[in-house]
Write a protein that holds these residues in place. Structure first.
Motif, mmCIF file in Angstrom:
data_model
loop_
_atom_site.group_PDB
_atom_site.id
_atom_site.type_symbol
_atom_site.label_atom_id
_atom_site.label_comp_id
_atom_site.label_asym_id
_atom_site.label_seq_id
_atom_site.Cartn_x
_atom_site.Cartn_y
_atom_site.Cartn_z
ATOM 1 N N SER A 79 -41.434 3.567 11.068
ATOM 2 C CA SER A 79 -42.250 4.711 11.463
ATOM 3 C C SER A 79 -42.640 4.602 12.921
ATOM 4 O O SER A 79 -42.905 3.502 13.421
ATOM 5 C CB SER A 79 -43.522 4.755 10.594
ATOM 6 O OG SER A 79 -44.475 5.654 11.118
ATOM 7 N N ASN A 89 -48.421 12.575 9.984
ATOM 8 C CA ASN A 89 -48.585 12.041 8.626
ATOM 9 C C ASN A 89 -49.947 12.464 8.087
ATOM 10 O O ASN A 89 -50.933 11.779 8.232
ATOM 11 C CB ASN A 89 -48.400 10.521 8.597
ATOM 12 C CG ASN A 89 -49.523 9.731 9.239
ATOM 13 O OD1 ASN A 89 -50.011 8.749 8.667
ATOM 14 N ND2 ASN A 89 -49.966 10.129 10.430
ATOM 15 N N TYR A 108 -44.270 6.135 1.870
ATOM 16 C CA TYR A 108 -44.956 6.083 3.163
ATOM 17 C C TYR A 108 -46.471 6.030 2.981
ATOM 18 O O TYR A 108 -47.143 5.130 3.495
ATOM 19 C CB TYR A 108 -44.581 7.275 4.042
ATOM 20 C CG TYR A 108 -45.372 7.244 5.333
ATOM 21 C CD1 TYR A 108 -44.944 6.463 6.399
ATOM 22 C CD2 TYR A 108 -46.585 7.924 5.466
ATOM 23 C CE1 TYR A 108 -45.687 6.373 7.570
ATOM 24 C CE2 TYR A 108 -47.333 7.840 6.627
ATOM 25 C CZ TYR A 108 -46.877 7.059 7.670
ATOM 26 O OH TYR A 108 -47.640 6.954 8.814
ATOM 27 N N GLY A 136 -55.504 5.026 7.984
ATOM 28 C CA GLY A 136 -54.907 5.601 9.181
ATOM 29 C C GLY A 136 -54.135 6.873 8.927
ATOM 30 O O GLY A 136 -53.566 7.456 9.857
ATOM 31 N N HIS A 185 -39.742 7.299 8.381
ATOM 32 C CA HIS A 185 -40.701 8.295 8.843
ATOM 33 C C HIS A 185 -40.215 8.780 10.198
ATOM 34 O O HIS A 185 -40.119 8.005 11.141
ATOM 35 C CB HIS A 185 -42.094 7.650 8.928
ATOM 36 C CG HIS A 185 -43.172 8.569 9.354
ATOM 37 N ND1 HIS A 185 -44.260 8.154 10.096
ATOM 38 C CD2 HIS A 185 -43.368 9.900 9.146
ATOM 39 C CE1 HIS A 185 -45.058 9.171 10.317
ATOM 40 N NE2 HIS A 185 -44.541 10.243 9.755
ATOM 41 N N THR A 243 -53.811 10.697 8.551
ATOM 42 C CA THR A 243 -54.598 11.860 8.952
ATOM 43 C C THR A 243 -55.012 12.607 7.694
ATOM 44 O O THR A 243 -54.169 13.011 6.897
ATOM 45 C CB THR A 243 -53.787 12.778 9.874
ATOM 46 O OG1 THR A 243 -53.355 12.036 11.010
ATOM 47 C CG2 THR A 243 -54.622 13.955 10.325
ATOM 48 N N PRO A 286 -44.412 11.276 14.265
ATOM 49 C CA PRO A 286 -45.746 10.725 14.025
ATOM 50 C C PRO A 286 -46.597 11.466 12.994
ATOM 51 O O PRO A 286 -47.483 10.863 12.379
ATOM 52 C CB PRO A 286 -46.404 10.784 15.409
ATOM 53 C CG PRO A 286 -45.262 10.733 16.371
ATOM 54 C CD PRO A 286 -44.155 11.497 15.715
ATOM 55 N N ASN A 306 -45.364 5.298 13.875
ATOM 56 C CA ASN A 306 -46.755 4.854 13.793
ATOM 57 C C ASN A 306 -46.876 3.371 13.462
ATOM 58 O O ASN A 306 -47.985 2.871 13.255
ATOM 59 C CB ASN A 306 -47.508 5.664 12.733
ATOM 60 C CG ASN A 306 -47.549 7.138 13.060
ATOM 61 O OD1 ASN A 306 -47.511 7.521 14.223
ATOM 62 N ND2 ASN A 306 -47.613 7.976 12.048
ATOM 63 N N GLY A 307 -45.738 2.674 13.410
ATOM 64 C CA GLY A 307 -45.745 1.247 13.109
ATOM 65 C C GLY A 307 -44.939 0.934 11.864
ATOM 66 O O GLY A 307 -45.149 1.538 10.814
ATOM 67 N N ARG A 351 -49.201 2.784 3.598
ATOM 68 C CA ARG A 351 -50.383 2.841 4.457
ATOM 69 C C ARG A 351 -51.645 2.436 3.686
ATOM 70 O O ARG A 351 -52.499 1.701 4.187
ATOM 71 C CB ARG A 351 -50.558 4.243 5.033
ATOM 72 C CG ARG A 351 -49.513 4.625 6.061
ATOM 73 C CD ARG A 351 -49.769 3.943 7.395
ATOM 74 N NE ARG A 351 -48.692 4.202 8.338
ATOM 75 C CZ ARG A 351 -48.297 3.373 9.285
ATOM 76 N NH1 ARG A 351 -48.897 2.202 9.427
ATOM 77 N NH2 ARG A 351 -47.322 3.679 10.093
#
Length: 310
Positions: free
Chosen positions: A47, A143, A14, A169, A138, A171, A141, A49-50, A18
Motif C-alpha cells: 500500500s 482508504n 486491507y 489509521g 492497495h 479514514t 492512498p 500508506n505502508g 490495518r
C-alpha cells in the motif's frame, strides 16, 4: 470490541490488516484455501500508506461461534446468499453487521435475514485488488470507511467501532445520514461502472473521445435524477467532486467491475447498473447509457456462462 471480517480479499484484507496492526481483536472468516495460505504466509498488504505482513486469526464457517460485536461484511453481491449463511452463527442478537458492499439493494435482503436493528449502513471507498499470490494490493492512498446507524443516532456500538477504525489509521466517517451517503456513492459508482465497462477504458481515455464528455455527463445526470426521485438528493459538494473525477481528462480511474470483466470474472451487473436502470425506467428518466451498459454486461455474463470468453 471483537470484530469478525467476512473474507480476507481486497477490502476485507486491507481494512482488517490495518485494524490488526493497531491492536484490534479481529478474526477473518475465510474459506479453507485462504485459511491455509494465511496460516502459512500471513496476511501481506502492499500500500502507498505502508506495507504490512501480519499473522492473523482466521476461522472457517463450520467452526464459527457467537461472541462477536461487529461483522464487517465485505462480499460481492453475487455471493450474498452464501455470505449470509456463513456469518449467521455470529449474528446472535447482540452482534451488529456493517455492510461494505457496493450499491444499496442488498440492504433489504440483509434486513430480512437478520433484522433491521442489527444492520447498520456502510460503504467503503478504496481501490484495492488481490494478487494471485494472495497479497492485497492497495492501489492509491484513499482508504475510507463510511458507516452509521440508519436512524442517525451515535450508538455505543457505532461509536466504539468508529474509535477502533480511527485508531487504525483508516479514514473514518461516522455518519448521521448514512443512507444518503450510500446513495451518493451509488450515483457515482454506477456511472463509473457503466461507462468504463461499456467503453473498456478509464475516465481519461473516455474523455479523449469526441463524445466522451457528453455521454459521461448524460449518465451522471440520469443517476442524480434517480437518487432525487427516490428521495435522496445528493449534496452539492459530493456532486462537484464526482463530476470532476469522472470528467478528468488526465484521469486513470476505472471501476473494479472493469478489472473483473477484463479478467473473465463474475461482475455485479444487476446490483450496480441493473438496479439503477430499473429505477430510471420506474421514474421515466433517461436510461440510454445505463441500458447500453447493462446490455453489454449481461451479454458478457452469457458468453462467460457458455465458456466462450477468449
Amino acid at each position: 470490541m471483537k470484530i469478525l471480517i467476512l473474507g480476507a480479499g481486497g477490502i476485507g484484507g486491507y481494512f482488517g490488516a490495518r485494524l490488526v496492526k493497531s491492536g484490534a481483536e479481529v478474526t477473518f472468516l475465510v474459506r479453507p484455501k485462504r485459511h491455509e495460505q494465511l496460516g502459512r504466509y500471513g496476511l501481506a498488504v502492499k500500500s502507498p500508506n505502508g506495507d504490512m505482513k501480519l499473522k492473523v486469526k482466521t476461522v472457517l464457517a463450520e467452526d464459527l461461534q457467537p461472541g462477536y460485536d461487529i461483522v464487517l461484511f465485505t462480499c460481492k453481491s453475487y455471493d450474498l446468499d452464501s455470505a449470509m449463511d456463513a456469518i449467521a452463527p455470529a449474528m446472535d442478537g447482540h452482534c451488529a453487521l456493517v455492510p461494505l458492499l457496493n450499491g444499496i439493494s442488498h440492504m433489504e435482503r440483509l434486513d430480512a435475514r437478520f433484522g433491521a436493528k442489527q444492520v447498520l449502513g456502510g460503504t467503503a471507498q478504496i481501490i484495492v485488488t488481490l494478487a494471485s499470490d494472495g497479497t492485497v494490493l492497495h492501489l492509491e492512498p484513499l482508504n475510507r470507511i463510511l458507516f452509521g446507524e440508519r436512524d442517525g443516532s451515535m450508538s455505543p456500538r457505532s461509536t466504539a467501532l468508529a474509535a477502533a477504525l480511527e485508531k487504525s489509521g483508516i479514514t473514518t466517517v461516522h455518519s448521521d445520514n448514512v443512507m444518503l451517503d450510500m446513495w451518493e456513492k451509488v450515483v457515482f459508482l454506477s456511472a463509473l461502472a457503466a461507462l468504463t465497462c461499456v467503453f473498456r477504458a478509464n475516465n481519461g481515455e473516455i474523455m479523449a473521445t469526441p463524445d466522451g464528455r457528453v455521454l459521461v455527463e448524460r449518465c451522471l445526470d440520469a443517476n442524480i435524477a434517480i437518487a432525487v426521485a427516490e428521495g435522496f438528493s445528493p449534496r452539492e459538494g459530493a456532486l462537484k467532486a464526482y463530476r470532476a473525477r469522472l470528467t478528468d481528462a488526465s484521469g486513470k480511474v476505472e471501476a473494479s467491475m472493469l478489472r473483473d470483466l477484463e479478467g473473465g470474472k463474475p461482475v455485479e451487473a444487476d446490483h450496480i447498473v441493473g438496479f439503477m436502470l430499473d429505477l430510471a425506467r420506474k421514474h421515466k428518466i433517461d436510461d440510454a447509457v445505463l441500458a447500453v451498459a447493462y446490455t453489454h454486461l449481461k451479454a458478457y455474463e452469457a458468453r462467460r456462462a457458455a465458456g466462450r470468453l477468449k
